[in-house]
Design a protein around this motif. Sequence first.
Motif, PDB file in Angstrom:
ATOM      1  N   GLU A 144      52.378  29.207  48.005  1.00  0.00           N
ATOM      2  CA  GLU A 144      53.683  29.632  48.511  1.00  0.00           C
ATOM      3  C   GLU A 144      54.142  28.816  49.707  1.00  0.00           C
ATOM      4  OE1 GLU A 144      55.400  31.696  46.594  1.00  0.00           O
ATOM      5  OE2 GLU A 144      53.602  31.613  45.352  1.00  0.00           O
ATOM      6  N   HIS A 145      53.252  28.045  50.281  1.00  0.00           N
ATOM      7  CA  HIS A 145      53.575  27.197  51.437  1.00  0.00           C
ATOM      8  C   HIS A 145      54.253  25.937  50.900  1.00  0.00           C
ATOM      9  CE1 HIS A 145      53.041  25.935  55.605  1.00  0.00           C
ATOM     10  NE2 HIS A 145      52.669  24.756  55.166  1.00  0.00           N
ATOM     11  N   ASP A 146      55.554  26.015  50.689  1.00  0.00           N
ATOM     12  CA  ASP A 146      56.308  24.957  50.010  1.00  0.00           C
ATOM     13  C   ASP A 146      56.768  23.904  51.007  1.00  0.00           C
ATOM     14  OD1 ASP A 146      57.384  23.655  47.880  1.00  0.00           O
ATOM     15  OD2 ASP A 146      59.056  25.027  47.597  1.00  0.00           O
ATOM     16  N   VAL A 147      55.914  22.932  51.259  1.00  0.00           N
ATOM     17  CA  VAL A 147      56.198  21.902  52.246  1.00  0.00           C
ATOM     18  C   VAL A 147      56.855  20.684  51.617  1.00  0.00           C
ATOM     19  CG1 VAL A 147      55.141  20.359  53.946  1.00  0.00           C
ATOM     20  CG2 VAL A 147      54.259  22.659  53.638  1.00  0.00           C
ATOM     21  N   ASN A 148      56.413  20.297  50.445  1.00  0.00           N
ATOM     22  CA  ASN A 148      56.906  19.083  49.805  1.00  0.00           C
ATOM     23  C   ASN A 148      56.822  19.206  48.287  1.00  0.00           C
ATOM     24  OD1 ASN A 148      54.183  18.631  49.115  1.00  0.00           O
ATOM     25  ND2 ASN A 148      53.817  17.446  50.969  1.00  0.00           N
ATOM     26  N   ARG A 155      51.912  24.267  42.095  1.00  0.00           N
ATOM     27  CA  ARG A 155      52.255  25.577  41.520  1.00  0.00           C
ATOM     28  C   ARG A 155      52.537  25.498  40.031  1.00  0.00           C
ATOM     29  NH1 ARG A 155      55.611  26.075  45.706  1.00  0.00           N
ATOM     30  NH2 ARG A 155      57.450  25.922  44.398  1.00  0.00           N
ATOM     31  N   ARG A 156      53.261  24.468  39.610  1.00  0.00           N
ATOM     32  CA  ARG A 156      53.749  24.406  38.225  1.00  0.00           C
ATOM     33  C   ARG A 156      52.805  23.730  37.241  1.00  0.00           C
ATOM     34  NH1 ARG A 156      60.071  23.007  39.386  1.00  0.00           N
ATOM     35  NH2 ARG A 156      60.560  25.025  40.315  1.00  0.00           N
ATOM     36  N   TYR A 161      48.371  18.012  39.079  1.00  0.00           N
ATOM     37  CA  TYR A 161      48.085  17.901  40.512  1.00  0.00           C
ATOM     38  C   TYR A 161      46.639  17.450  40.725  1.00  0.00           C
ATOM     39  CZ  TYR A 161      46.453  19.276  45.098  1.00  0.00           C
ATOM     40  OH  TYR A 161      45.845  19.271  46.316  1.00  0.00           O
ATOM     41  N   ASP A 162      45.705  18.128  40.069  1.00  0.00           N
ATOM     42  CA  ASP A 162      44.287  17.781  40.206  1.00  0.00           C
ATOM     43  C   ASP A 162      44.019  16.338  39.784  1.00  0.00           C
ATOM     44  OD1 ASP A 162      43.624  20.281  41.196  1.00  0.00           O
ATOM     45  OD2 ASP A 162      42.742  21.008  39.311  1.00  0.00           O
ATOM     46  N   GLN A 163      44.685  15.907  38.723  1.00  0.00           N
ATOM     47  CA  GLN A 163      44.505  14.531  38.230  1.00  0.00           C
ATOM     48  C   GLN A 163      44.963  13.505  39.277  1.00  0.00           C
ATOM     49  OE1 GLN A 163      46.708  13.630  34.640  1.00  0.00           O
ATOM     50  NE2 GLN A 163      46.485  11.439  34.968  1.00  0.00           N
ATOM     51  N   ILE A 164      46.142  13.722  39.831  1.00  0.00           N
ATOM     52  CA  ILE A 164      46.668  12.785  40.837  1.00  0.00           C
ATOM     53  C   ILE A 164      45.814  12.826  42.105  1.00  0.00           C
ATOM     54  CG2 ILE A 164      48.641  12.220  42.317  1.00  0.00           C
ATOM     55  CD1 ILE A 164      50.437  13.337  40.046  1.00  0.00           C
TER      56      ILE A 164
END
Length: 176
Positions: A144-148, A155-156, A161-164
């Motif tokens: 929920e900490h939407d910084v960038n 989230r999506r 995300y894990d791959q990058i």
Amino acid sequence: MINPTKTQLPVLSKDIRSYLSATRRLKQELGKNDTEDPPSPISYSLQNPEEEDDDHNLFFWKGIIYGAINTPFEGGIFHLSLKMPLEYPFEPPTVRFRTKVYHPYIDKNGVIDVDILGENWSPTLTIEKLMLSICSFLLQPDPEHDVNKIATLYRRNRRKYDQIAREWTLKYAMST
């Protein structure tokens, strides 16, 4: 003592008290780091340990976070710089990743966006506790900490995300 060519001398008595208080606290924290058992996922030290007699160096530290097993950061060694203010521990240090890391709380310049380095800083936090907190949020960011835009990807599409994050770890945190 202080080398005037390296730092501006405190001019007010309040500044001198702050400086002396910060110096005393930093020396105390640095001494506690020497007695680590068992091994920790973090380490920290003076930035220039060969100049330990110069109190000015107490305000410039380096830190390392070791990537945890079974995470995209596994095997990575992440370097950080820590700059302590004269008002430490009443003001938070400036902490920045020197190793590039793909993470929702860390921008492209290595600047960390978390509340404990701002409005939720507390003088009870030590460098060790701060480093452990950074280690913790590195592994488990609050979605929920939407910084960038990385937070949105986290989230999506967690797999992407894990791959990058893993690719960045291999490229930036595991190279010599």
